[in-house]
Design a protein around this motif. Structure first.
Motif, mmCIF file in Angstrom:
data_model
loop_
_atom_site.group_PDB
_atom_site.id
_atom_site.type_symbol
_atom_site.label_atom_id
_atom_site.label_comp_id
_atom_site.label_asym_id
_atom_site.label_seq_id
_atom_site.Cartn_x
_atom_site.Cartn_y
_atom_site.Cartn_z
ATOM 1 N N VAL A 325 6.460 -24.634 33.107
ATOM 2 C CA VAL A 325 6.621 -24.949 34.479
ATOM 3 C C VAL A 325 7.843 -25.951 34.569
ATOM 4 C CG1 VAL A 325 4.128 -24.841 34.810
ATOM 5 C CG2 VAL A 325 5.195 -27.036 34.356
ATOM 6 N N LEU A 326 8.353 -25.673 35.890
ATOM 7 C CA LEU A 326 9.629 -26.512 36.094
ATOM 8 C C LEU A 326 9.111 -27.723 36.898
ATOM 9 C CD1 LEU A 326 10.711 -23.634 35.560
ATOM 10 C CD2 LEU A 326 12.564 -24.362 37.261
ATOM 11 N N TYR A 333 19.333 -29.638 36.028
ATOM 12 C CA TYR A 333 19.450 -28.962 34.781
ATOM 13 C C TYR A 333 19.650 -27.379 34.998
ATOM 14 C CZ TYR A 333 17.713 -26.571 30.312
ATOM 15 O OH TYR A 333 17.763 -25.687 29.352
ATOM 16 N N TRP A 334 18.791 -27.038 36.005
ATOM 17 C CA TRP A 334 18.610 -25.479 36.066
ATOM 18 C C TRP A 334 19.867 -25.007 36.933
ATOM 19 C CZ3 TRP A 334 16.130 -22.311 33.143
ATOM 20 C CH2 TRP A 334 15.102 -22.656 32.649
ATOM 21 N N ARG A 335 20.514 -25.883 37.671
ATOM 22 C CA ARG A 335 21.417 -25.453 38.722
ATOM 23 C C ARG A 335 22.797 -25.333 37.619
ATOM 24 N NH1 ARG A 335 23.388 -27.677 44.336
ATOM 25 N NH2 ARG A 335 21.687 -26.798 45.558
ATOM 26 N N PRO A 363 14.625 -13.540 37.480
ATOM 27 C CA PRO A 363 13.519 -14.384 37.510
ATOM 28 C C PRO A 363 13.693 -15.790 37.614
ATOM 29 C CG PRO A 363 13.093 -12.647 35.876
ATOM 30 C CD PRO A 363 14.675 -12.605 36.193
ATOM 31 N N THR A 364 15.020 -16.106 36.605
ATOM 32 C CA THR A 364 15.155 -17.706 36.821
ATOM 33 C C THR A 364 15.844 -18.140 38.101
ATOM 34 O OG1 THR A 364 15.533 -17.578 34.374
ATOM 35 C CG2 THR A 364 16.684 -19.381 35.393
ATOM 36 N N ALA A 365 16.540 -17.318 38.595
ATOM 37 C CA ALA A 365 17.278 -17.519 39.905
ATOM 38 C C ALA A 365 15.947 -17.692 41.143
ATOM 39 C CB ALA A 365 18.204 -16.336 40.286
ATOM 40 N N ARG A 366 15.031 -16.870 40.892
ATOM 41 C CA ARG A 366 13.864 -16.855 41.862
ATOM 42 C C ARG A 366 13.306 -18.311 41.568
ATOM 43 N NH1 ARG A 366 11.635 -11.866 40.702
ATOM 44 N NH2 ARG A 366 9.646 -12.825 40.708
ATOM 45 N N ALA A 367 13.050 -18.821 40.356
ATOM 46 C CA ALA A 367 12.320 -20.148 40.176
ATOM 47 C C ALA A 367 13.225 -21.183 40.613
ATOM 48 C CB ALA A 367 12.199 -20.278 38.497
ATOM 49 N N ILE A 368 14.594 -21.259 40.405
ATOM 50 C CA ILE A 368 15.469 -22.017 41.115
ATOM 51 C C ILE A 368 15.697 -22.313 42.431
ATOM 52 C CG2 ILE A 368 17.943 -22.972 41.036
ATOM 53 C CD1 ILE A 368 18.323 -21.802 38.520
ATOM 54 N N LEU A 389 19.268 -36.844 34.027
ATOM 55 C CA LEU A 389 18.226 -37.394 33.099
ATOM 56 C C LEU A 389 18.877 -38.086 31.861
ATOM 57 C CD1 LEU A 389 15.884 -34.512 32.870
ATOM 58 C CD2 LEU A 389 15.727 -36.421 34.237
ATOM 59 N N LEU A 390 20.312 -37.852 31.645
ATOM 60 C CA LEU A 390 20.966 -38.716 30.590
ATOM 61 C C LEU A 390 21.418 -40.228 31.131
ATOM 62 C CD1 LEU A 390 23.433 -35.975 29.278
ATOM 63 C CD2 LEU A 390 21.270 -37.095 28.227
ATOM 64 N N LYS A 391 20.990 -41.205 30.438
ATOM 65 C CA LYS A 391 21.330 -42.411 30.892
ATOM 66 C C LYS A 391 22.678 -42.945 30.192
ATOM 67 C CE LYS A 391 16.316 -43.844 30.910
ATOM 68 N NZ LYS A 391 15.600 -44.603 30.157
ATOM 69 N N PRO A 392 23.253 -43.690 31.071
ATOM 70 C CA PRO A 392 24.694 -44.124 30.685
ATOM 71 C C PRO A 392 24.787 -44.632 29.196
ATOM 72 C CG PRO A 392 24.310 -45.027 32.667
ATOM 73 C CD PRO A 392 22.873 -44.515 32.420
ATOM 74 N N GLN A 393 23.930 -45.537 28.789
ATOM 75 C CA GLN A 393 23.566 -45.959 27.554
ATOM 76 C C GLN A 393 23.638 -44.817 26.342
ATOM 77 O OE1 GLN A 393 21.680 -47.033 29.821
ATOM 78 N NE2 GLN A 393 19.475 -47.318 29.137
ATOM 79 N N ASP A 394 23.052 -43.612 26.741
ATOM 80 C CA ASP A 394 22.953 -42.678 25.837
ATOM 81 C C ASP A 394 24.196 -42.155 25.066
ATOM 82 O OD1 ASP A 394 20.160 -42.605 26.182
ATOM 83 O OD2 ASP A 394 20.108 -40.989 27.720
ATOM 84 N N TYR A 395 25.322 -42.247 26.159
ATOM 85 C CA TYR A 395 26.649 -41.792 25.458
ATOM 86 C C TYR A 395 27.083 -42.890 24.322
ATOM 87 C CZ TYR A 395 26.319 -38.498 29.501
ATOM 88 O OH TYR A 395 26.113 -37.542 30.309
ATOM 89 N N PHE A 396 26.463 -43.859 24.404
ATOM 90 C CA PHE A 396 26.812 -44.974 23.286
ATOM 91 C C PHE A 396 26.190 -44.777 22.008
ATOM 92 C CE2 PHE A 396 27.944 -47.138 26.987
ATOM 93 C CZ PHE A 396 29.399 -47.380 27.035
ATOM 94 N N HIS A 397 25.149 -43.760 22.011
ATOM 95 C CA HIS A 397 24.545 -43.493 20.714
ATOM 96 C C HIS A 397 25.140 -42.665 19.949
ATOM 97 C CE1 HIS A 397 21.182 -41.582 18.299
ATOM 98 N NE2 HIS A 397 20.689 -42.914 18.498
ATOM 99 N N ARG A 398 25.109 -42.652 18.664
ATOM 100 C CA ARG A 398 25.847 -41.777 17.629
ATOM 101 C C ARG A 398 25.725 -40.189 17.829
ATOM 102 N NH1 ARG A 398 25.264 -42.146 11.061
ATOM 103 N NH2 ARG A 398 27.380 -40.907 10.746
#
Length: 436
Positions: A325-326, A333-335, A363-368, A389-398
């Motif tokens: 489910v979405l 993400y789906w866009r 089908p994916t387009a209909r879901a979006i 969903l990506l937090k800014p500090q995630d980009y500092f992770h290895r």
């Protein structure tokens, strides 16, 4: 007398008397020990935390017409009331830090505009933060006005030594050497009169700082990042922002469930057949995500054996599974997925291939489309599009900071294939499986 004043007076008086008693000064003066120890306690008072500006108040304070009123009616001499207020809004600095800015507080490094200031409350001097270009230009204009004011008063431009001590917002009272900045009382008097004229309730400038901190938390910043950016002593001072960041937006978005691309009716609202949704209906869709689903790429898996820790019988083919489910939090993400498929279809070698790709993704387009329709009816469609969903500090992770060129990866894959080819042994295969 307010409760805060009573506490300050009694606390400091008790401290003075106790220090005199310990040092022997009370005995020398003839102060009775019983008098010192009988000094009453100030008692505890309830301290209320300043709340951020509400949406309506924020729009009123940022409206251009209201900003012009602030400058024209409450700062007729153009001492910089509006410039100081906009700096407070954008940077979240304390009022005293902005009012006491030095003339040479602006600079550029690598083309990026920076603001230098003193965080005197925490003993951090010459701290620099990045500021938007628009604010940089506004403060540059204020610099020119301050220099022109100095030249008018002294009939000459300031010397390098004088310039180093000039404030950006100089006072016009008892300021013969032009080194005295505007006072907080002057700023607060003009700001309070402006707020009263807008008839939006009682608000203080410091609440702009709380608003910025709350926005940073909602964008994914940690308390450590907020503490460093705002110049606070400890994380405890920033902890009271946490409950403000736990808004109902994220929970409402996750409670809106729609059928995924692999379902019989992609995009169908699973918990209610009313579309578009109202906020009351959306809030009624509260689902215990911890017991009924488990996170998957771009949505949630609702297959109970998998939710309770079992293996997926479909080899994690989530996007083609009717148990997938979405949620409203996955719209961005789906866009992105839709844009990728559109690019693939546009680059197809012939019309038949393009038609096949469109049919496969239909089908994916209909879901979006169903997800967007539900969120539009709910209200926070724009917020869902801004929720990454990506937090800014995630980009500092290895994991995020380690990057490779696509061409290099393709070459490496080709070399590995040609190196092993048909000579790969069973032992090599077992070793690769262990690594995987």
């Amino acid at each position: 007398m307010t409760a805060y004043t009573r506490q300050m007076v009694f606390t400091r008086t008790r401290r003075i008397l106790l220090e005199a008693l310990e040092s022997g000064e009370a005995e020398r003066l003839g102060l009775n020990r019983g008098f010192v120890t009988a000094m009453p306690s100030p008692g505890k008072i309830v301290t209320r935390i300043r709340t951020p500006f509400s949406d309506e108040v924020a729009r009123a304070l940022a409206a251009e017409t209201n900003q012009q009123t602030l400058a024209a009616c409450h700062d007729p001499a153009d001492r910089g009331l509006r410039d100081a207020w906009e700096t407070i809004i954008v940077t979240g600095r304390r009022c005293s830090e902005v009012i006491k800015l030095r003339l040479d507080c602006l600079s550029r490094y690598g083309g990026l505009p920076m603001l230098w200031h003193d965080q005197t409350k925490v003993g951090n001097y010459d701290a620099a933060i990045r500021i938007p270009e628009q604010l940089h230009q506004r403060l540059e204009a204020r610099q020119r006005k301050t220099l022109a004011l100095f030249a008018t008063r002294h009939n000459r431009p300031p010397t390098p030594e004088e310039r180093a001590h000039l404030p950006l917002f100089p006072s016009n009272q008892r300021n013969s050497d032009s080194r005295r900045p505007l006072s907080y009382q002057w700023f607060h008097r003009g700001f309070k009169a402006w707020i009263n004229s807008l008839d939006i309730g009682r608000w203080v400038p410091h609440q702009a700082r709380h608003s910025l901190a709350t926005s940073l938390l909602r964008a994914g910043a940690s308390l450590t990042h907020i503490r460093r950016y705002l110049g606070q002593v400890s994380e405890r001072m920033a902890e009271h922002y946490v409950h403000l960041a736990q808004s109902d937006l994220e929970s409402v978005l996750q409670h809106v469930w729609l059928a995924g691309p692999g379902a019989a009716n992609p995009g169908e609202v699973l918990t209610d057949d009313l579309t578009p949704l109202t906020r009351e209906h959306a809030m009624a869709l509260a689902i215990d995500l911890g017991r009924r689903s488990t996170p998957a790429e771009g949505g949630f898996c609702t297959f109970q054996p998998v939710v309770h820790g079992g293996d997926c019988p479909w080899n994690l083919d989530c996007h083609n599974c009717d148990k997938f489910v979405l949620s409203g939090a996955d719209l961005l993400y789906w866009r992105r997925k839709r844009e990728q498929w559109r690019l693939l279809a546009e680059g197809a070698p012939d019309d038949a291939t393009a038609d096949y790709l469109h049919r496969y993704f239909e089908p994916t387009a209909r879901a979006i489309d169903g997800l967007e329709k539900a969120l539009a009816g709910l209200g926070p469609l724009d917020d869902a599009l801004a929720l990454d969903l990506l937090k800014p500090q995630d980009y500092f992770h290895r994991v995020w900071s380690t990057a490779f060129r696509a061409a290099d990866l393709a070459d490496a894959g080709t070399e590995e294939e040609s190196e092993y080819g048909d000579t790969c042994t069973a032992e090599d295969t077992d070793r690769e499986q262990d690594v995987a």
